[in-house]
Design an enzyme around this catalytic site. Structure first.
Site, PDB file in Angstrom:
ATOM      1  N   ALA B  73     -36.020 118.788  46.114  1.00 50.12           N
ATOM      2  CA  ALA B  73     -36.686 119.045  47.391  1.00 50.12           C
ATOM      3  C   ALA B  73     -37.954 119.875  47.231  1.00 50.12           C
ATOM      4  O   ALA B  73     -38.919 119.675  47.966  1.00 50.12           O
ATOM      5  CB  ALA B  73     -35.717 119.737  48.349  1.00 50.12           C
ATOM      6  N   THR B  74     -37.961 120.796  46.279  1.00 48.12           N
ATOM      7  CA  THR B  74     -39.170 121.598  46.083  1.00 48.12           C
ATOM      8  C   THR B  74     -40.334 120.695  45.708  1.00 48.12           C
ATOM      9  O   THR B  74     -41.444 120.822  46.254  1.00 48.12           O
ATOM     10  CB  THR B  74     -38.935 122.668  45.000  1.00 48.12           C
ATOM     11  OG1 THR B  74     -38.026 123.641  45.507  1.00 48.12           O
ATOM     12  CG2 THR B  74     -40.232 123.364  44.606  1.00 48.12           C
ATOM     13  N   GLN B 181     -31.410 120.630  54.160  1.00 50.52           N
ATOM     14  CA  GLN B 181     -30.094 121.129  54.572  1.00 50.52           C
ATOM     15  C   GLN B 181     -29.401 120.194  55.552  1.00 50.52           C
ATOM     16  O   GLN B 181     -28.229 120.399  55.866  1.00 50.52           O
ATOM     17  CB  GLN B 181     -30.234 122.512  55.213  1.00 50.52           C
ATOM     18  CG  GLN B 181     -30.727 123.590  54.261  1.00 50.52           C
ATOM     19  CD  GLN B 181     -29.700 123.972  53.212  1.00 50.52           C
ATOM     20  OE1 GLN B 181     -28.523 123.596  53.273  1.00 50.52           O
ATOM     21  NE2 GLN B 181     -30.136 124.734  52.208  1.00 50.52           N
ATOM     22  N   GLY B 202     -30.490 115.696  46.200  1.00 50.30           N
ATOM     23  CA  GLY B 202     -29.119 115.280  45.917  1.00 50.30           C
ATOM     24  C   GLY B 202     -28.114 116.418  45.965  1.00 50.30           C
ATOM     25  O   GLY B 202     -27.011 116.266  46.504  1.00 50.30           O
ATOM     26  N   HIS B 203     -28.492 117.567  45.447  1.00 49.15           N
ATOM     27  CA  HIS B 203     -27.478 118.600  45.198  1.00 49.15           C
ATOM     28  C   HIS B 203     -27.080 119.400  46.425  1.00 49.15           C
ATOM     29  O   HIS B 203     -26.252 120.307  46.333  1.00 49.15           O
ATOM     30  CB  HIS B 203     -27.937 119.547  44.078  1.00 49.15           C
ATOM     31  CG  HIS B 203     -28.926 120.576  44.511  1.00 49.15           C
ATOM     32  ND1 HIS B 203     -28.559 121.867  44.808  1.00 49.15           N
ATOM     33  CD2 HIS B 203     -30.250 120.512  44.712  1.00 49.15           C
ATOM     34  CE1 HIS B 203     -29.631 122.559  45.161  1.00 49.15           C
ATOM     35  NE2 HIS B 203     -30.671 121.740  45.113  1.00 49.15           N
ATOM     36  N   THR B 242     -40.724 109.211  34.104  1.00 42.65           N
ATOM     37  CA  THR B 242     -39.549 108.372  33.895  1.00 42.65           C
ATOM     38  C   THR B 242     -38.456 108.739  34.892  1.00 42.65           C
ATOM     39  O   THR B 242     -38.152 109.927  35.079  1.00 42.65           O
ATOM     40  CB  THR B 242     -39.029 108.555  32.459  1.00 42.65           C
ATOM     41  OG1 THR B 242     -40.034 108.065  31.569  1.00 42.65           O
ATOM     42  CG2 THR B 242     -37.737 107.796  32.229  1.00 42.65           C
ATOM     43  N   CYS B 329     -31.363 143.232  48.419  1.00 42.47           N
ATOM     44  CA  CYS B 329     -31.307 144.436  47.605  1.00 42.47           C
ATOM     45  C   CYS B 329     -31.475 144.136  46.117  1.00 42.47           C
ATOM     46  O   CYS B 329     -31.798 145.015  45.351  1.00 42.47           O
ATOM     47  CB  CYS B 329     -29.994 145.179  47.841  1.00 42.47           C
ATOM     48  SG  CYS B 329     -30.295 146.812  48.502  1.00 42.47           S
TER      49      CYS B 329
END
Lengths: 129, 405
Positions: B73-74, B181, B202-203, B242, B329
């Site tokens: 997605a990035t 999402q 996919g993930h 590829t 944090c």
């Protein structure tokens, strides 16, 4: 990122959690940090007539490292003179708990809390800083 | 190793075993390069990729030629934003997006600004939704693209996609959505919604990591993006490299399963999510649900436990239960989640947030266990918290002069 066993022990079984009477002349209170920053530490010392810290208590809002740093600080404070307490260095906390670099600020906060508590005690008892 | 409960499905989902089974032959038995035109190894790899493209196109109800495979997605976000910016430079240089977008969108937009583009970052309301009037008012004659995510990764809040599509249509502006999402979890039909480009991966839908896609509308209008990866001209010249055949096969299988099972998964998970949320809200004090509860992904709950620091809370149970926190944090900046801050949460509530994201393999028993662990954790942290003590004593925390550091 895995934390050290000592850190996890101080986090899950913190020592000296609680509150001392903040209006007592024997008690010095240090409140450092801010909720917006994600950590607030309140550290209190109770000093006997000989100028020795006989009890120390804390409460901390913060991450595990902040809680462990303040728990360790209270352990170290008990039995120390005010001068020896002033000399506690944050890097000693870093080493003892094996804090990762992003958590060094937690040890700085603990050192600030110690110094703030001593300052409060001295101000109450008109002892020059 | 003790028990482990995974409630961080917005970070990544486990692969469905059926996906893994479909992928395995493509690592060894069928090792071909889908671009090899001269032997059966290449032909069968190409067929497998085409089949997966059909499976994904079916899920979105689009033409399979409109699916461009990427590494995730990035990359799809980058290709859509930078590719449109380059391709439509003559039409204009203005892009509109939202402050709560994923970093892949925000940082790509920041790059575009460096290249001379103009970007408007819309605010969101307290519930995380954008104001449609503000969106429409932001469109100028230089606007080429509106980029709004379908569902937010931190809060699960779903934007009014169809209404945004209508505004884009009215003004002749392209509409891109990072739907990472949402795809495979709720219906995401770009044609019905007026979306011209859509990124997903996919993930996040029980497929493998390392493979994603960009939907690019081919007709009315025919949308083109300038390639950001130069090379052999794969994927209709829009994305060289590829093809990841086993990954694409798995992605396709994941899409097929999602199409068949999405509705029942969503129904089951919303019941579990609501149970988790109701149990925590009724059995603990000062619990806040972040984001619009009505327009929200069925498997997500983002909850703040006031006067408890999120990362510390997670440490109470993170050997067994995996969640994530808006408390930053661990980052050197100490800044809490920019998404929650954009919703108008004070930094203190943002630091106190936990994101629960359930998934296909979450069980009711796991939710019950999580509720018990959360209760223990929150109570322990509050016993330790000076500001909880002050709050209980009636101290007005807003009036305290804090020694900020």
């Amino acid at each position: 990122m895995a934390y050290s066993d000592k850190l996890m022990d101080h986090f899950k079984h913190p020592k000296n959690v609680g509150t001392l009477p903040k209006n007592s002349k024997q008690v010095g209170t240090g409140l450092v940090g801010a909720p917006e920053c994600g950590d607030v530490m309140r550290l209190q010392i109770q000093v006997d007539e000989a100028g020795v810290i006989e009890d120390a208590k804390f409460k901390t809002f913060g991450c595990g490292s902040a809680i462990a740093s303040s728990s360790l600080a209270t352990e170290w404070l008990k039995g120390k003179s005010l001068d020896d307490a002033m000399a506690i260095d944050n890097m000693a906390i870093v080493e003892e708990l094996a804090l990762p670099p992003v958590k060094i600020h937690c040890s700085v906060l603990a050192e600030d809390a110690i110094k703030a508590a001593i300052k409060d005690y001295k101000a109450k008892n008109a002892i020059p800083a | 190793m003790g028990r482990r409960i995974y409630l961080d499905n917005n970070a990544t989902t486990p692969c469905d075993p059926r996906v893994v089974d479909a992928m395995v032959p493509w690592f060894y038995k069928h090792p071909g390069n889908a671009a090899s035109r001269n032997h059966p190894f290449g032909w069968e790899a190409e067929e497998a990729v085409d089949y997966a493209r059909e499976q994904i196109a079916n899920l979105l109800e689009v033409d399979s030629k409109e699916i461009i495979f990427t590494s995730g997605a990035t990359e799809s976000d980058n290709l859509a934003l930078k590719g449109v910016y380059e391709m439509y430079a003559r039409k204009g240089n203005h892009i509109i997006t939202v402050k709560t977008e994923h970093k892949a969108v925000l940082d790509a937009c920041a790059k575009i600004e460096k290249l001379g583009g103009q970007v408007t970052y819309l605010d969101v309301k307290e519930d995380g939704l954008i104001d449609l009037g503000e969106l429409e008012a932001a469109i100028t004659d230089k606007t080429i693209l509106v980029s709004v995510m379908w569902a937010n990764n931190e809060t699960g809040v779903i934007q009014p996609m169809k209404a945004i599509g209508e505004i884009c249509e009215k003004h002749g502006v392209l509409f891109f959505s990072d739907a990472t999402q949402a795809v495979g979890k709720i219906p995401t039909l770009p044609k019905e919604t007026g979306i011209h480009l859509m990124a997903f991966t996919g993930h996040k839908m029980y497929g493998p990591k390392g493979v994603g896609a960009l939907f690019v509308n081919r007709k009315k209008p025919r949308v083109k993006v300038t390639a950001q990866m130069d090379g052999g001209g794969h994927e209709r010249g829009m994305r060289s490299g590829t093809l990841n055949v086993p990954g694409i096969v798995g992605f396709g299988k994941a899409a097929e399963i999602a199409k068949a099972e999405m509705a029942q998964d969503a129904a089951r998970l919303s019941v579990l999510r609501d149970k988790l949320q109701a149990a925590l809200a009724s059995q603990l004090e000062e619990v806040y649900i972040n984001g619009n509860e009505e327009h929200r992904m069925p498997h997500v709950a983002n909850i703040s436990f006031k006067h408890v620091e999120g990362e510390g809370l997670m440490m109470m149970f993170n050997q067994e239960i995996a969640v994530s926190s808006g408390s930053a944090c661990t980052s050197a900046s100490l800044e809490p989640s920019y998404v929650l801050v954009a919703l108008g949460l004070g930094d203190d509530l943002a630091h106190s947030s936990i994101r629960f994201s359930l998934g296909r393999f979450t069980t009711e028993e796991e939710i019950d266990y999580t509720v018990e662990q959360l209760k223990t954790g929150v109570n322990h942290m509050r016993d330790l918290s000076p500001i909880w003590e002050m709050y209980k004593e009636g101290v007005d925390l807003d009036k305290v002069v804090w020694a900020e550091h």
